[in-house]
Design an enzyme around this catalytic site. Structure first.
Site, PDB file in Angstrom:
ATOM      1  CE1 TYR A 260       5.194   5.503   1.684  1.00 56.55           C
ATOM      2  CE2 TYR A 260       4.867   4.245  -0.337  1.00 56.55           C
ATOM      3  CZ  TYR A 260       4.404   4.692   0.887  1.00 56.55           C
ATOM      4  OH  TYR A 260       3.145   4.340   1.307  1.00 56.55           O
ATOM      5  CB  VAL A 305      -2.405   5.383  -4.873  1.00 54.45           C
ATOM      6  CG1 VAL A 305      -3.054   4.343  -3.973  1.00 54.45           C
ATOM      7  CG2 VAL A 305      -3.299   5.629  -6.092  1.00 54.45           C
ATOM      8  CD  GLU A 306       0.594   2.657  -0.565  1.00 55.05           C
ATOM      9  OE1 GLU A 306       1.769   2.608  -0.111  1.00 55.05           O
ATOM     10  OE2 GLU A 306      -0.083   1.642  -0.785  1.00 55.05           O
ATOM     11  CG  ASN A 307       4.199  11.180  -0.357  1.00 56.53           C
ATOM     12  OD1 ASN A 307       3.959  12.247   0.187  1.00 56.53           O
ATOM     13  ND2 ASN A 307       5.430  10.780  -0.592  1.00 56.53           N
TER      14      ASN A 307
END
Length: 425
Positions: A260, A305-307
């Site tokens: 992030y 996996v998350e952005n």
């Protein structure tokens, strides 16, 4: 002193680069391979609503109440269809331990059937489930026995994971055991459920729980892909690795990375995150994060996996970036990483819809925005990110001649000094 001298050397070199920094570091990029996985991420507590007793339901009572969230519990078919319509191939969701085991050894058949139907909808839509076993939330009865300070919790989680794994082993799922273990422990400390003195023993139990779940998954399906996704923290990722990921490195099938925030000599705004403000995006940081873990785990593939990008109640961001620009810039740097031989196999956008961001509905990450506080219908309204992500998926990335909106950083501090002294360009 060694760390300081390395950083000082980085800054000295960067000073000579700053004045001559290029307006951009664009280089032609090739599409990502056909087997690259495009996904979306979500979690149970943040999106389901009608939450049972848990550590986070209790914490939320001292913050902005979670209420009914965006009611994924009853609208999952709609949300899964929205993801499928974009061409998404991996749908990450979390199973809430508190929901399926509301009391020790008591399993809720209705809630298990609900998750059965979630998995069935995902697979029927041609997508792969990515199942998270624990996304910062554990049952209230686990909190009452001390949470992860107790050896009982290790035993109870192992029994819970065994039941869930057996239930979905044949679904073709990818698995995440613990979401961002380092931040999980930090949040427990920040919310008063543990102390810094407890942290080493908590991490030890989490590592043992991951290893046990990994073995369960592979006993049930040897071909399954398992990880515990990590929150990428710039400047000293090795320090956070030592707390958890290094303890489980022999039981990982891929390295799951949540990216992030960036940090560089010309972008120190990550510090704003400490006060809840929005940091300026640094898309090229995802390249350096991938390069760091590609070097650390040369035998394992990498997966973002998350952005995702937050706005505050859909207001313009301080850096002026749109969701389209955010997605395209980050994907560009993933293409650069793949082109440079880094084994990155997938990308999940966080998240499909707005949700409860651990104490507040103000941050909006969703491709579809939902006004959880003021809209009783909880309408899913497409942002510009929907069309952008749909196009990226269809094309395997951004065009070859894509020019990033956010300029390449001057002296990246993602993994100093290497990320500064050996830039991507």
């Amino acid at each position: 002193m060694r760390a300081f001298s390395r950083l000082l050397a980085c800054l000295i070199v960067a000073a000579s680069l700053l004045a001559a920094a290029p307006a951009n570091a664009a280089e032609p990029v090739a599409p990502l391979p056909d087997d690259f996985l495009w996904g979306v991420s979500s979690s149970g507590f943040q999106s389901e609503g009608s939450n049972p007793d848990s550590n986070w339901l209790r914490y939320s009572q001292e913050k902005e109440p979670v209420g009914n969230a965006v009611d994924f519990r009853h609208r999952y078919a709609e949300d899964i269809a929205l993801a499928a319509a974009m061409g998404v191939e991996v749908y990450r969701f979390g199973i809430e331990w508190a929901r399926v085991e509301p009391a020790p050894g008591e399993w809720d058949a209705t809630e298990l059937a609900y998750y059965d139907d979630v998995v069935a909808h995902i697979t029927a839509a041609g997508m792969t489930p990515m199942i998270t076993l624990n996304h910062w939330v554990h049952p209230g009865w686990v909190a009452d026995q001390g949470g992860w300070k107790s050896d009982e919790t290790l035993e109870d989680f192992t029994a819970y994971s065994e039941r869930i794994v057996a239930r979905y082993a044949d679904s073709g799922a990818m698995w995440v055991t613990f979401n961002e273990a380092t931040l999980y422990v930090y949040q427990e400390i920040d919310n008063g459920a543990a102390t810094w003195f407890d942290a080493p023993w908590i991490f030890d139990r989490l590592a043992k729980a991951h290893n046990a779940a990994y073995d369960q998954i592979h006993a049930a399906n040897p071909a399954a892909m398992v990880t515990s996704n990590l929150a990428f923290i710039p400047l000293s990722p090795w320090l956070f690795d030592a707390a958890f990921i290094d303890k489980i490195r022999n039981r990982l099938d891929f390295v799951g990375i949540d990216y992030y925030l960036g940090l560089s000599l010309d972008n120190l705004t990550a510090a704003r995150a400490l006060t809840g403000e929005l940091a300026d995006a640094q898309p090229d940081g995802i390249y350096y994060a991938l390069r760091y873990y590609g070097g650390k785990f040369p035998d394992l593939p990498l997966y973002i996996v998350e952005n995702g990008m937050a706005t505050h109640d859909n207001a313009e961001r301080p850096d002026g970036l749109s969701r389209t620009e955010f997605i395209e810039d980050h994907v560009y740097w993933i293409q650069r990483a793949a082109q440079d031989g880094i084994d990155v196999i997938g990308y999940n956008y966080w998240s499909l819809t707005d949700n409860y961001e651990w104490g507040s509905y103000t941050p909006r990450f969703g491709l579809y925005t939902v006004d959880a506080l003021a809209d009783p219908d909880l309408e899913r309204r497409a942002t510009d990110g929907v069309a952008a992500y749909t196009a990226v998926i269809a094309d395997g990335g951004v065009p070859a001649d894509y020019e990033p909106v956010v300029r390449a950083s001057v002296c990246s501090l993602i993994d100093p000094p290497l990320s500064c002294l050996v830039p991507a360009s």
